[in-house]
Design an enzyme around this catalytic site. Structure first.
Site, PDB file in Angstrom:
ATOM      1  N   HIS A   6      52.348  46.326  42.279  1.00 50.10           N
ATOM      2  CA  HIS A   6      51.776  45.192  42.053  1.00 50.10           C
ATOM      3  C   HIS A   6      52.843  44.522  42.783  1.00 50.10           C
ATOM      4  O   HIS A   6      53.906  44.494  42.287  1.00 50.10           O
ATOM      5  CB  HIS A   6      51.552  44.534  40.325  1.00 50.10           C
ATOM      6  CG  HIS A   6      50.735  43.111  41.245  1.00 50.10           C
ATOM      7  ND1 HIS A   6      51.611  42.439  40.017  1.00 50.10           N
ATOM      8  CD2 HIS A   6      50.169  42.579  41.711  1.00 50.10           C
ATOM      9  CE1 HIS A   6      50.909  41.177  40.714  1.00 50.10           C
ATOM     10  NE2 HIS A   6      50.610  41.375  41.512  1.00 50.10           N
ATOM     11  N   SER A   7      51.998  43.847  43.512  1.00 48.91           N
ATOM     12  CA  SER A   7      53.329  42.907  44.646  1.00 48.91           C
ATOM     13  C   SER A   7      54.891  43.733  45.264  1.00 48.91           C
ATOM     14  O   SER A   7      54.477  44.673  45.764  1.00 48.91           O
ATOM     15  CB  SER A   7      53.710  41.442  43.787  1.00 48.91           C
ATOM     16  OG  SER A   7      54.272  40.837  44.127  1.00 48.91           O
ATOM     17  N   MET A   8      55.734  43.367  44.663  1.00 55.44           N
ATOM     18  CA  MET A   8      57.059  43.900  44.997  1.00 55.44           C
ATOM     19  C   MET A   8      57.390  45.001  44.515  1.00 55.44           C
ATOM     20  O   MET A   8      57.807  45.767  44.853  1.00 55.44           O
ATOM     21  CB  MET A   8      58.070  42.757  44.542  1.00 55.44           C
ATOM     22  CG  MET A   8      58.309  40.972  45.478  1.00 55.44           C
ATOM     23  SD  MET A   8      58.473  41.666  47.033  1.00 55.44           S
ATOM     24  CE  MET A   8      59.980  41.921  47.647  1.00 55.44           C
ATOM     25  N   THR A  65      50.929  43.696  47.408  1.00 61.22           N
ATOM     26  CA  THR A  65      52.194  43.970  48.036  1.00 61.22           C
ATOM     27  C   THR A  65      52.192  43.020  49.444  1.00 61.22           C
ATOM     28  O   THR A  65      51.739  43.908  50.363  1.00 61.22           O
ATOM     29  CB  THR A  65      52.526  45.654  48.655  1.00 61.22           C
ATOM     30  OG1 THR A  65      52.481  45.507  46.826  1.00 61.22           O
ATOM     31  CG2 THR A  65      54.271  45.343  48.825  1.00 61.22           C
TER      32      THR A  65
END
Length: 901
Positions: A138-140, A167
């Site tokens: 998730h995300s970074m 991301t």
């Protein structure tokens, strides 16, 4: 006691013990196995036999976010009696702000590599032991997963599938330090240069327009990897999801997580009991669940030949438009549409079915007269929409089909409708040119659909830029208003998977926003299309107009991260104007008045445009490179298809507005705090020590430099800023004292003799008892002292407004350091360490500066010219690389400080 422990085991994830060497190297990081209920109890000893999946949280994310995926996967495994099941692991990154501070990204990547090896060791000796893991980031966390391939000792076969959620792959949302920027360069350059060799199947899911933290265009992998191994989609286009999610809710959006888990189970290889290693099957499964779902379970090799026998009734259909409403039918029926007689007149046949749970319902027959025993199952070409299943067949592509057969099963009390029609595509295609960008919604384009078709294609001509934003209003008028008709409208973007679905009822009016996540590539000739799945009883009127507010929204969405640079550029212009006013009129003008006068876009933008234009010439580019100048940010935006002439103007207006209100807020805050300081310190006097550098100041500067060098540079910057603000508060307190108490003003040193004599003469006129007193030299008149003090205050307020943004930009590293203070005292790497080395002494000395000494300085002219140059540099080189901005700002502050010496 035992009962509470049991409850804890049932509800909480199990922490996995790591080797002592690993915990010493990464004290803030942990590895967990998700578990709940009986599953957690059975696996408390880590005797695992499932398929490992590793979840990586993102910026400030929690390892507990794996619960959504883990819980749904566990329910799915229970439904199939645990024939297959997944073991979900999660990494605790201590909720680090890795989207704003990039110094820990390499460390996270190395820790994930160690976790993968530890996870696989848990399965040693088990039947069908896995040799690789699937990763959900998730995300970074998704970027960290991609960075694994850049590690020297990493074996690519350890990861067989990567799914990323929201991301930012292509570039950081805000580049606040060089470590974050360098990490992105390393990862993306590796993926681009090794695209042919990377076999990792990757799915990137973006959240759509509700994700205000990571715009969906940043999640695209189109330019970073081979299209045969990577897939990028927006959640609005995912079948059975069709919704936008915000940045956090993408990890628990049920429809999206269901699609992910269904794909995971379909990826299982029956022979190895693990996720398949076949790249083609992986991409086929991902396309099946995330691109075009035919409302049928996935089959690697689908059985396209079906037997059409039994007791079903055959009904020939000779009309070109047909509707069948099924209700309480006791037997199944086959409706056969002859195609040979219609090929010359019509190009397509379109069918739709409102019974969504039927899997195989449409077939093709070859050389059939009235009925066929076997047919080609065309249901694989069905597309599921929010309220219907649709099927479109281009007759030219199937020249051997004699009949199209629609299967209607026994309904058993269920009511549904099946519609079919033959049509010529040109008669159902109506072009709609969009309105001009600068029409500001004052003009509109309109088309009317007066035929009774079920399907229309509306190509949106000249729609392909990210700055275009429109409102489409669809009005429908129906012959019968008693029964509402279901309509589905779809915006299809052929160059990226960012389709948007809208369901509505007719007759009604529907308003739809049209805007893009990804601009149309230069070499792409496709056209954005608006598909309308309509009712034959209704007529439709479509109006499109430009939405000015949404254009501004697009500019902020794509360029909002550059606002700090434009804010500081406006303040720098104000700062330079105040220094110039010391030369021209001998006084420092007020911050807000100077901001209104000096902060003009034409002082900055033309120079940036000229530099961009000149860099198009090779000879100028060679000179540019010979001075080791960085790439112009405007050129970087060109590569991202984000360059638009008026964007800088809009950002400048927003930046100036924020600088204006920020200046008012800071001035009011200082005045309020000074009043409080006067209340607490009633005996406030003008300091007698007028030296620029005192022993106390030297000690403070040395102390803060040591703090910044040995702990955290951002901490030293914050402390010197607070000291500077305190000096300004004390200065304003003295101004108040000067105005309210003339006796205190007589003690100010630095007054010349002539002014002293005139002051004494005035005093003698007012007080005869003072006539015999000797004159007091070196004392300024009260009015002049107040003027100098107020000039000092105006200049200091501007510096306060300027440096506060440096403090804001350095905050992520300070927060990161504070969160990890229990593990280590020194922040390493520290993006603000070198900055603090310049800023601490500069601000410390400026706190003691006086406007009188600056006006007599030979450096004043140079110091007054530099803010304009720096303002241009901030916009040219810092709008996308914000970590450069503080270093630009330090230059005029340093010259200002030297002007006092």
């Amino acid at each position: 006691m035992s009962k509470s422990i049991l409850v804890s085991v049932n509800l909480e994830s199990k922490k996995i013990s790591l080797p002592h060497k690993l915990t010493r190297q990464y004290p803030a990081y942990e590895l967990y196995l998700y578990g709940e209920g009986s599953y957690a109890q059975e696996n408390k000893n880590l005797l695992l036999s499932g398929i490992p999946v590793l979840f990586l949280p993102g910026n400030a994310g929690s390892y507990k976010q794996v619960r959504s995926l883990g819980s749904i996967a566990l329910r799915k495994a229970e439904d199939i009696d645990f024939k297959y099941h997944f073991d979900f692991f999660s990494v605790n990154f201590n909720e680090e702000l890795v989207a704003l501070y990039g110094g820990s990204l390499k460390k996270q990547t190395k820790f994930v590599h160690e976790c993968i090896k530890i996870i696989l060791k848990l399965y040693e000796g088990q039947d069908f032991a896995p040799k690789s893991v699937a990763i959900v980031g998730h995300s970074m966390g998704g970027l960290v997963a991609r960075a694994l391939l850049t590690l020297k000792n990493f074996k690519p076969e350890l990861v067989n599938l990567l799914v990323t959620q929201a991301t930012p792959h292509t570039a950081p949302v805000m580049s606040l330090d060089s470590y974050l920027n360098d990490f992105y360069k390393t990862v993306n350059n590796y993926w681009i240069l090794n695209a042919q060799d990377i076999k990792l199947s990757t799915l990137s899911i973006a959240g759509g327009f509700r994700d205000y933290q990571v715009r969906s265009g940043l999640s695209s992998l189109t330019k970073l990897s081979q299209q045969t191994q990577a897939l990028s989609v927006v959640s609005t286009a995912v079948p059975r999801t069709w919704a936008s999610t915000d940045h956090l809710s993408i990890v628990w959006c049920k429809q999206l997580q269901l699609a992910t888990i269904r794909a995971f189970f379909d990826l299982i290889d029956d022979d190895t009991k693990q996720i398949t290693m076949k790249p083609k099957k992986k991409m086929a499964v991902l396309n099946h669940h995330f691109i075009k779902y035919p409302a049928k379970p996935f089959e690697e090799i689908p059985n396209i030949v079906a037997d059409l026998t039994g007791t079903s009734k055959w009904v020939p259909v000779k009309v070109t438009k047909w509707t069948f409403m099924a209700f309480n039918e006791s037997y199944a029926m086959y409706f056969a549409f002859p195609l040979s007689n219609h090929r010359k007149t019509y190009t397509h046949i379109y069918c739709r079915n409102s019974m969504l749970d039927t899997q195989s319902w449409i077939y093709g027959c070859i050389n059939s007269v009235s009925m066929c025993t076997q047919g080609v199952d065309l249901s694989w070409k069905t597309e599921l929409l929010p309220t219907m299943k649709t099927f479109m067949l281009k007759l030219q592509d199937y020249p051997k089909l004699s009949h199209l057969v629609v299967y209607v099963p026994s309904t058993n009390g269920n009511k549904f409708v099946v519609d079919c029609e033959l049509f010529h595509i040109e008669l159902r295609t109506v072009q709609l040119p969009v309105t001009h960008l600068f029409s500001f919604g004052l003009t509109s384009r309109q088309i009317k659909l007066n035929s009774n078709g079920l399907f229309y294609t509306v190509p949106l001509m000249n729609f392909g830029q990210i700055y275009q934003a429109f409102k489409i209003d669809i009005k429908s008028k129906c012959a019968s208003t008693k029964v509402e008709k279901n309509n589905v409208f779809r915006l299809h973007i052929p160059w990226s998977h960012e389709d948007m679905m809208i369901s509505s009822k007719a007759p009604t009016s529907t308003e739809i926003s049209l805007k893009l996540h990804v601009a149309q590539p230069e070499n792409d000739s496709h056209v954005a299309v608006f598909h309308m799945f309509t009712s034959s009883d209704c007529r439709y009127e479509i109006t499109v107009r430009t939405s000015f507010l949404q254009i501004l929204g697009q500019i902020i969405r794509f360029h909002g991260g550059a606002l700090p640079a434009y804010i500081m550029s406006s303040i720098l212009l104000t700062y330079g104007g105040q220094l110039q006013s010391l030369i021209s009129v001998g006084h420092c003008l007020d911050y807000t008045a100077m901001l209104d006068r000096e902060a003009k876009p034409y002082k900055v933008d033309p120079f940036v445009i000229i530099m961009k234009f000149m860099l198009g010439y090779n000879w100028f580019k060679e000179i540019w490179d010979s001075f080791f100048l960085p790439e112009l940010d405007a050129i970087f935006l060109n590569t991202q298809s984000m360059c638009f002439p008026l964007v800088s103007l809009v950002l400048f207006l927003f930046g100036t507005s924020i600088a204006y209100w920020g200046g008012i807020l800071s001035s009011l805050s200082v005045r309020l705090l000074s009043s409080l300081w006067l209340t607490l310190n009633r005996s406030s006097e003008i300091p007698n020590d007028s030296r620029l550098i005192t022993t106390r100041l030297l000690f403070l500067i040395m102390l803060l430099l040591i703090i910044g060098w040995t702990t955290c540079g951002a901490l030293a910057i914050l402390l010197i800023y607070l000291y500077y603000v305190f000096k300004i508060i004390n200065l304003y307190s003295n101004i108040t004292t000067l105005k309210n108490n003339s006796d205190v003003m007589q003690n100010i040193p630095g007054r010349n003799e002539n002014d002293s004599n005139s002051s004494i003469e005035e005093t003698e006129k007012n007080d005869g008892s003072q006539q015999n007193l000797p004159p007091k030299p070196n004392v300024l008149p009260i009015g002049l002292a107040i003027d100098n003090a107020e000039d000092n205050f105006k200049m200091h307020i501007t510096i306060v407004n300027l440096v506060i943004w440096i403090v804001f930009l350095s905050m992520p590293s300070l927060i990161y350091w504070l969160k990890n203070l229990r593990y280590y005292i020194r922040l390493n790497p520290d993006p603000c360490k070198h900055l603090s080395f310049f800023l601490v002494p500069t601000l410390g000395i400026l706190g003691n500066s006086d406007i009188v000494s600056i006006k007599s300085s030979k450096l004043l002219k140079t110091a007054a010219q530099f803010p304009l140059i720096v303002a241009i540099g901030v916009v040219a080189f810092g709008s996308t690389h914000l970590y450069r901005v503080p270093y630009f700002v330090v230059i005029p502050l340093l010259l200002h400080m030297l002007s006092n010496i």
